[in-house]
Design a protein around this motif. Structure first.
Motif, PDB file in Angstrom:
ATOM      1  N   GLU A   1      39.435  41.552  43.410  1.00  0.00           N
ATOM      2  CA  GLU A   1      39.728  42.925  43.334  1.00  0.00           C
ATOM      3  C   GLU A   1      38.680  43.840  42.513  1.00  0.00           C
ATOM      4  OE1 GLU A   1      40.637  44.440  46.656  1.00  0.00           O
ATOM      5  OE2 GLU A   1      40.937  42.837  47.577  1.00  0.00           O
ATOM      6  N   TYR A   2      39.011  43.380  41.257  1.00  0.00           N
ATOM      7  CA  TYR A   2      38.645  44.642  39.954  1.00  0.00           C
ATOM      8  C   TYR A   2      36.829  44.213  40.613  1.00  0.00           C
ATOM      9  CZ  TYR A   2      39.057  47.358  36.827  1.00  0.00           C
ATOM     10  OH  TYR A   2      39.061  48.638  35.784  1.00  0.00           O
TER      11      TYR A   2
ATOM     12  N   ASN B   1      44.318  46.730  47.292  1.00  0.00           N
ATOM     13  CA  ASN B   1      44.797  46.748  46.823  1.00  0.00           C
ATOM     14  C   ASN B   1      45.316  46.562  45.616  1.00  0.00           C
ATOM     15  OD1 ASN B   1      45.140  44.829  43.332  1.00  0.00           O
ATOM     16  ND2 ASN B   1      44.915  43.018  44.804  1.00  0.00           N
ATOM     17  N   THR B   2      46.656  47.152  45.417  1.00  0.00           N
ATOM     18  CA  THR B   2      46.954  48.598  44.455  1.00  0.00           C
ATOM     19  C   THR B   2      47.578  48.003  43.130  1.00  0.00           C
ATOM     20  OG1 THR B   2      49.766  47.787  44.787  1.00  0.00           O
ATOM     21  CG2 THR B   2      48.865  49.508  45.957  1.00  0.00           C
ATOM     22  N   ALA B   3      47.252  46.426  42.570  1.00  0.00           N
ATOM     23  CA  ALA B   3      46.918  46.913  41.465  1.00  0.00           C
ATOM     24  C   ALA B   3      45.722  46.252  40.730  1.00  0.00           C
ATOM     25  CB  ALA B   3      47.687  44.880  41.537  1.00  0.00           C
ATOM     26  N   ALA B   4      44.981  46.463  41.262  1.00  0.00           N
ATOM     27  CA  ALA B   4      43.916  46.486  41.158  1.00  0.00           C
ATOM     28  C   ALA B   4      43.369  48.168  40.616  1.00  0.00           C
ATOM     29  CB  ALA B   4      42.591  46.317  41.974  1.00  0.00           C
TER      30      ALA B   4
ATOM     31  N   THR C   1      44.083  42.086  31.034  1.00  0.00           N
ATOM     32  CA  THR C   1      43.190  42.121  31.456  1.00  0.00           C
ATOM     33  C   THR C   1      42.280  42.476  30.403  1.00  0.00           C
ATOM     34  OG1 THR C   1      43.763  44.876  30.730  1.00  0.00           O
ATOM     35  CG2 THR C   1      44.694  44.504  32.666  1.00  0.00           C
TER      36      THR C   1
ATOM     37  N   CYS D   1      40.267  50.785  48.781  1.00  0.00           N
ATOM     38  CA  CYS D   1      40.557  49.702  47.643  1.00  0.00           C
ATOM     39  C   CYS D   1      42.440  49.411  49.220  1.00  0.00           C
ATOM     40  CB  CYS D   1      41.190  49.632  46.499  1.00  0.00           C
ATOM     41  SG  CYS D   1      41.780  47.861  45.886  1.00  0.00           S
TER      42      CYS D   1
ATOM     43  N   SER E   1      43.613  36.083  39.553  1.00  0.00           N
ATOM     44  CA  SER E   1      44.491  36.428  39.850  1.00  0.00           C
ATOM     45  C   SER E   1      43.513  37.533  41.030  1.00  0.00           C
ATOM     46  CB  SER E   1      45.356  37.356  39.814  1.00  0.00           C
ATOM     47  OG  SER E   1      44.436  38.572  39.337  1.00  0.00           O
ATOM     48  N   SER E   2      44.286  37.712  42.526  1.00  0.00           N
ATOM     49  CA  SER E   2      43.359  38.733  43.366  1.00  0.00           C
ATOM     50  C   SER E   2      43.534  40.236  43.280  1.00  0.00           C
ATOM     51  CB  SER E   2      44.555  38.290  45.014  1.00  0.00           C
ATOM     52  OG  SER E   2      45.851  39.791  44.496  1.00  0.00           O
ATOM     53  N   ALA E   3      44.101  40.708  42.706  1.00  0.00           N
ATOM     54  CA  ALA E   3      44.126  41.609  41.444  1.00  0.00           C
ATOM     55  C   ALA E   3      42.677  41.753  40.234  1.00  0.00           C
ATOM     56  CB  ALA E   3      45.169  41.742  40.423  1.00  0.00           C
ATOM     57  N   GLU E   4      42.230  40.722  40.091  1.00  0.00           N
ATOM     58  CA  GLU E   4      40.941  40.563  38.750  1.00  0.00           C
ATOM     59  C   GLU E   4      40.521  40.353  39.850  1.00  0.00           C
ATOM     60  OE1 GLU E   4      38.624  36.798  36.548  1.00  0.00           O
ATOM     61  OE2 GLU E   4      40.771  37.090  36.604  1.00  0.00           O
TER      62      GLU E   4
END
Length: 136
Positions: free
Chosen positions: A26-27, A61-64, A77, A59, A21-24
């Motif tokens: 970004e993380y 990306n709020t999910a990250a 996660t 950052c 995912s984009s969150a991953e």
């Protein structure tokens, strides 16, 4: 990385693994950014300018950011567990903080992806970049 409003280092690296995912993605980028901040923090301390407050890693990306601040390990996660533990350790020690910034104000985007003309020109101005061939 900026120190006192001055750009001192910039890095872009292609990730070695495919993210789910984009969150991953970004993380994982945040984890690399934290490593870079730690290097800069040690360098500044060696020069006698040790930071007194947490260093900001912006950052968009709020999910990250939510994953970073969530102390509970969830199944979704699990694949970023090493990065999660590393980032949580630095957050708990108040070495870093992750303020949210809107994508259009993220200066690194101008160097890594296509942006609108207004965002492009605004980012170049903030970075102090000038067109040496522009008419005076």
């Amino acid at each position: 990385m900026f120190v006192g409003g001055n750009l001192v280092t910039w890095r872009s690296k292609k990730q070695k693994v495919v993210s789910r995912s984009s969150a991953e993605a970004e993380y994982r980028g945040m984890a690399h950014g934290v490593s870079e901040l730690l290097w800069l923090r040690r360098l500044l301390r060696d020069l006698g300018f040790g930071p007194k407050k947490p260093m900001d890693l912006y950052c968009d990306n709020t999910a990250a950011i939510a994953i970073a601040h969530n102390p509970v390990q969830h199944d979704h996660t699990k694949h970023v567990e090493v990065d999660r533990n590393f980032i949580n350790e630095k957050l708990d020690a108040e070495i870093v903080s992750f303020p949210f910034i809107r994508s259009e104000y993220q200066l690194a985007d101008v160097l890594t992806k296509a942006v609108s003309t207004s965002i492009f020109l605004n980012s170049l101005d903030k970075l102090g970049m000038r067109d040496v061939f522009a008419p005076t």
